[in-house]
Each structure stands twice: as C-alpha cells, then as structure tokens.
Motif scaffolding. Structure first.
Motif, PDB file in Angstrom:
ATOM      1  N   ARG A   1      40.138  17.658 -12.921  1.00  0.00           N
ATOM      2  CA  ARG A   1      39.936  16.460 -12.086  1.00  0.00           C
ATOM      3  C   ARG A   1      39.301  15.343 -12.900  1.00  0.00           C
ATOM      4  N   ALA A   2      38.412  15.722 -13.810  1.00  0.00           N
ATOM      5  CA  ALA A   2      37.795  14.706 -14.670  1.00  0.00           C
ATOM      6  C   ALA A   2      38.835  14.040 -15.560  1.00  0.00           C
ATOM      7  N   VAL A   3      39.779  14.825 -16.050  1.00  0.00           N
ATOM      8  CA  VAL A   3      40.853  14.256 -16.876  1.00  0.00           C
ATOM      9  C   VAL A   3      41.612  13.187 -16.091  1.00  0.00           C
ATOM     10  N   ASP A   4      41.845  13.450 -14.808  1.00  0.00           N
ATOM     11  CA  ASP A   4      42.577  12.488 -13.972  1.00  0.00           C
ATOM     12  C   ASP A   4      41.806  11.185 -13.779  1.00  0.00           C
ATOM     13  N   GLN A   5      40.510  11.197 -14.037  1.00  0.00           N
ATOM     14  CA  GLN A   5      39.692  10.002 -13.868  1.00  0.00           C
ATOM     15  C   GLN A   5      39.601   9.165 -15.136  1.00  0.00           C
ATOM     16  N   ALA A   6      40.293   9.600 -16.185  1.00  0.00           N
ATOM     17  CA  ALA A   6      40.243   8.857 -17.443  1.00  0.00           C
ATOM     18  C   ALA A   6      40.874   7.480 -17.259  1.00  0.00           C
ATOM     19  N   PRO A   7      40.330   6.453 -17.893  1.00  0.00           N
ATOM     20  CA  PRO A   7      40.903   5.101 -17.781  1.00  0.00           C
ATOM     21  C   PRO A   7      42.340   5.087 -18.277  1.00  0.00           C
ATOM     22  N   PRO A   8      43.212   4.347 -17.595  1.00  0.00           N
ATOM     23  CA  PRO A   8      44.611   4.281 -18.048  1.00  0.00           C
ATOM     24  C   PRO A   8      44.724   3.541 -19.365  1.00  0.00           C
ATOM     25  N   GLY A   9      45.771   3.860 -20.122  1.00  0.00           N
ATOM     26  CA  GLY A   9      45.997   3.176 -21.380  1.00  0.00           C
ATOM     27  C   GLY A   9      46.634   1.827 -21.155  1.00  0.00           C
ATOM     28  N   GLU A  10      46.971   1.182 -22.227  1.00  0.00           N
ATOM     29  CA  GLU A  10      47.619  -0.118 -22.137  1.00  0.00           C
ATOM     30  C   GLU A  10      49.048   0.046 -21.635  1.00  0.00           C
ATOM     31  N   ASP A  11      49.678  -1.068 -21.335  1.00  0.00           N
ATOM     32  CA  ASP A  11      51.056  -1.032 -20.832  1.00  0.00           C
ATOM     33  C   ASP A  11      51.968  -0.307 -21.810  1.00  0.00           C
ATOM     34  N   ASP A  12      52.856   0.510 -21.243  1.00  0.00           N
ATOM     35  CA  ASP A  12      53.849   1.264 -22.026  1.00  0.00           C
ATOM     36  C   ASP A  12      53.195   2.276 -22.966  1.00  0.00           C
ATOM     37  N   GLU A  13      51.961   2.612 -22.715  1.00  0.00           N
ATOM     38  CA  GLU A  13      51.268   3.578 -23.554  1.00  0.00           C
ATOM     39  C   GLU A  13      51.143   4.902 -22.817  1.00  0.00           C
ATOM     40  N   GLU A  14      51.503   5.975 -23.482  1.00  0.00           N
ATOM     41  CA  GLU A  14      51.414   7.285 -22.854  1.00  0.00           C
ATOM     42  C   GLU A  14      49.960   7.666 -22.617  1.00  0.00           C
ATOM     43  N   PRO A  15      49.700   8.511 -21.602  1.00  0.00           N
ATOM     44  CA  PRO A  15      48.320   8.957 -21.364  1.00  0.00           C
ATOM     45  C   PRO A  15      47.753   9.636 -22.601  1.00  0.00           C
ATOM     46  N   ALA A  16      46.473   9.434 -22.818  1.00  0.00           N
ATOM     47  CA  ALA A  16      45.826  10.050 -23.977  1.00  0.00           C
ATOM     48  C   ALA A  16      45.824  11.562 -23.821  1.00  0.00           C
ATOM     49  N   PRO A  17      46.005  12.305 -24.911  1.00  0.00           N
ATOM     50  CA  PRO A  17      45.936  13.770 -24.822  1.00  0.00           C
ATOM     51  C   PRO A  17      44.546  14.188 -24.352  1.00  0.00           C
ATOM     52  N   ALA A  18      44.493  15.274 -23.578  1.00  0.00           N
ATOM     53  CA  ALA A  18      43.224  15.742 -23.021  1.00  0.00           C
ATOM     54  C   ALA A  18      42.958  17.174 -23.456  1.00  0.00           C
ATOM     55  N   MET A  19      41.692  17.521 -23.534  1.00  0.00           N
ATOM     56  CA  MET A  19      41.282  18.873 -23.888  1.00  0.00           C
ATOM     57  C   MET A  19      39.926  19.150 -23.270  1.00  0.00           C
ATOM     58  N   VAL A  20      39.655  20.429 -23.047  1.00  0.00           N
ATOM     59  CA  VAL A  20      38.410  20.855 -22.419  1.00  0.00           C
ATOM     60  C   VAL A  20      37.648  21.728 -23.409  1.00  0.00           C
ATOM     61  N   VAL A  21      36.347  21.479 -23.533  1.00  0.00           N
ATOM     62  CA  VAL A  21      35.464  22.316 -24.357  1.00  0.00           C
ATOM     63  C   VAL A  21      34.463  22.966 -23.404  1.00  0.00           C
ATOM     64  N   LEU A  22      34.604  24.267 -23.222  1.00  0.00           N
ATOM     65  CA  LEU A  22      33.818  24.992 -22.224  1.00  0.00           C
ATOM     66  C   LEU A  22      32.845  25.953 -22.889  1.00  0.00           C
ATOM     67  N   LEU A  23      31.565  25.795 -22.593  1.00  0.00           N
ATOM     68  CA  LEU A  23      30.532  26.695 -23.095  1.00  0.00           C
ATOM     69  C   LEU A  23      29.981  27.497 -21.926  1.00  0.00           C
ATOM     70  N   SER A  24      29.991  28.821 -22.076  1.00  0.00           N
ATOM     71  CA  SER A  24      29.442  29.676 -21.023  1.00  0.00           C
ATOM     72  C   SER A  24      28.738  30.867 -21.656  1.00  0.00           C
ATOM     73  N   ASP A  25      27.689  31.348 -20.957  1.00  0.00           N
ATOM     74  CA  ASP A  25      26.929  32.478 -21.489  1.00  0.00           C
ATOM     75  C   ASP A  25      27.032  33.714 -20.609  1.00  0.00           C
ATOM     76  N   GLY A  26      27.956  33.710 -19.664  1.00  0.00           N
ATOM     77  CA  GLY A  26      28.050  34.864 -18.774  1.00  0.00           C
ATOM     78  C   GLY A  26      29.406  34.987 -18.134  1.00  0.00           C
ATOM     79  N   ALA A  27      29.540  35.981 -17.278  1.00  0.00           N
ATOM     80  CA  ALA A  27      30.790  36.212 -16.572  1.00  0.00           C
ATOM     81  C   ALA A  27      30.837  35.370 -15.309  1.00  0.00           C
ATOM     82  N   SER A  28      32.049  35.092 -14.840  1.00  0.00           N
ATOM     83  CA  SER A  28      32.211  34.334 -13.603  1.00  0.00           C
ATOM     84  C   SER A  28      31.760  35.185 -12.427  1.00  0.00           C
TER      85      SER A  28
END
Length: 319
Positions: free
Chosen positions: A176-203
């Motif tokens: 959902r946070a990725v969907d909130q990224a500011p749009p690029g300029e006209d005729d510009e494809e969306p910027a590539p997105a990636m997630v960096v997740l740090l966790s110390d336990g099980a879900s």
C-alpha cells in the motif's frame, strides 16, 4: 551463458559458415588428387615449397573464426552492465514487536535496528522515495514514500515497541505504501519498487505471509529480508522468559519467492553489513547495452592471425 542479440534475425549469416567449410574440404580433396600425379617427391617439394600443413589449417580456421565473430557482431549482441538506479521506491519495514526489546544485540535489538536503518536510508540515492512501515500486530505506514530524508530519519528514530508480529499484514502495508509513491513525469513509467523487511521473530498474528508474498510477486516487487537477532535471545513478558529467535526459514522463503535476498544478522556489526549488502542491490540495476565493438575487435584479431598465416605460406623463407 547464451548471449542476447538486438537483431537475432541477422544470425542467418552464420549459415554461410558450413558452406565455406564444405568448400574448403572439397578443395583439399581435389588438391590431394593433383598431388598424386607427382611421383618425384623432390619435384613436389619444390612445387609446394616448405609450407606446413598446420599453418594452412590455422589460417583457414582463423578466417572462419573471424567470419563467425563478424556474423555475431552484425546481430548486435547485448551485454549486461550494472549502473546506479536513477529512481526507485524503497519501503523499509522495521519490526517493533516486544521481542525487539531483547538485549542480545546491544543496547537492544530495536535501538540497534533503528541506527542501522537510519544509515541505510542515508546512503540511498537522494532521488529514491523511501517509506517506513512499523511491523507489529497492527502494521502501520509511519511515513509514506518521500525524498525528504529528514522526515524519514525522524520517523525511524520515533519507532516504539508494540504487541504482536504480523509479517503478512506488514508486507501488504508495504505494498500500500508503494501505491502512495508520487507519480513520475509525463510518459514516465512508475519507478521500480522494493521492500526491505527486518524481523526478529515468527509471525504470530494476522494472515499467513504466503498470500501477501504472492501479491508482491505478482507486482514484481522483491522483498529483501533480514533475519535479526541470535538464536538465544529472550525477553521477559508477564514474568515469563520467552525465547525470541528469528524465523530464518520463513524470511528466506519470502525473499526467494519474490526475487529478493535474505540475510542474517545477529549483532550490530552484521546488521550494518546486511543493510550494506542489500543497499548494493537496491541501488543498482542491470541494464542491457550493445557490445558489438567487442565482437568486431575479436573478428579483427582473428583476421590478423589469419593474414599472418597467409603471409607465412606465401613467403619463401631463407634456409
């Protein structure tokens, strides 16, 4: 590794090579028949000179190799080059569950994680949008994607402990946070997105991570994971001591299935190293570029060797 070509339809020129090989073999056979007519080997030696069979074959082989290289160059081969990304959206997911109060990483897991995350964000290119998600039983987007590093750093520093660990819901929050990224300029494809997740336990709460992982994979958003903490880490909750070892298997599976990378970190130094490793991947991309000149240079090298062989056959060296 099979090379890629910008114009693979031009590779048909390589079909001429077998024809040339056949012609060469036929000529050798005809030459052999002519040689049999000379019964005087001295005369034959004066006719053909002192040329060596290997020299002739080498010249022909190098000529054919040169033609192969030229044929490949004609098809415009492509190579891969790593270069810095101009823009991207990075969502930093930091575990804030109660297990992050464990002190097996000094001064505590959470404080060390906040320091390392701040350094990671600071080293990202200024053009990258960075979002922060707090991973707990009820994950929340603390900061939507922004290029304002001051806002991001203050949000990381303000992270506080909360109940529960919902890894699947946290990945959905990151999407959902990725969907909130500011749009690029006209005729510009969306910027590539990636997630960096740090966790110390099980879900322990929320939906199983599998569905969220499938959604991330379907959107081509890799999830890089850091399994954080030692296997002997513990916290005291309601008077009971509980082991809080990281669920390395789940985090590794999340990374593999989404095309990310999984890293383990059991102290502050290894955590900083883990973020640097991920940063070296996140900040760069593989770009296809023409390498026609390399193949043309190889063709020139083969042609030079072939020419030298021809000169050696034609010249009459003093004895």
């Amino acid at each position: 590794m099979i090379p890629e070509f910008e114009n693979p339809e031009r590779l048909w020129t390589l079909l001429l090579l077998p024809v040339l090989v056949i012609v060469y073999l036929v000529l050798l056979r005809l030459k052999g028949r002519v040689a049999l007519r000379f019964t005087n080997t001295g005369v034959l030696n004066r006719v053909v000179g002192a040329q060596r069979r290997w020299t002739r074959h080498l010249a022909v082989a190098m000529s054919l190799a040169s033609l192969v290289a030229l044929g490949l160059a004609y098809a415009n081969p492509l190579g891969t080059e790593r270069q810095p990304r101009e823009r991207a959206t990075v969502v930093l997911v930091v575990d804030t569950s109660l297990s992050m109060s464990a002190e097996d990483v000094e001064p505590s897991r959470l404080e060390a994680a906040k320091a390392a995350a701040g350094t990671f964000v600071e080293n990202l290119p200024d053009s990258f949008n960075v979002a922060v998600v707090a991973l707990s039983g009820r994950p929340s987007i603390v900061v939507p994607p922004t290029t304002d590093r001051g806002v991001t750093q203050r949000a990381i520093a303000a992270l506080e402990l909360a109940d529960g660990t919902a890894i699947g819901d946290s990945i959905d929050a990151a999407l959902r946070a990725v969907d909130q990224a500011p749009p690029g300029e006209d005729d510009e494809e969306p910027a590539p997105a990636m997630v960096v997740l740090l966790s110390d336990g099980a879900s322990t709460e929320g939906a199983a991570p599998d569905q969220a992982v499938s959604r991330a994979k379907g959107r081509d958003i890799p999830v890089f994971t850091i399994a954080y903490g030692t296997q002997n880490g513990f916290v005291d909750i309601d008077g009971q001591r509980e082991n809080v070892a990281p669920d390395t298997a789940t985090l590794e599976r999340i990374a593999v299935e989404t095309g990310g990378r999984s890293v383990d970190a059991d102290d502050a130094e290894s955590l900083a190293t883990a973020y640097r490793q991920i940063g070296s991947v996140v900040g760069y991309e593989d770009v296809k570029k023409p390498i026609t000149a390399q193949y043309a240079f190889a063709a020139l090298g083969f042609a030079i060797v072939a020419a030298l062989g021809a000169v050696m056959m034609a010249a009459r060296w003093p004895r």
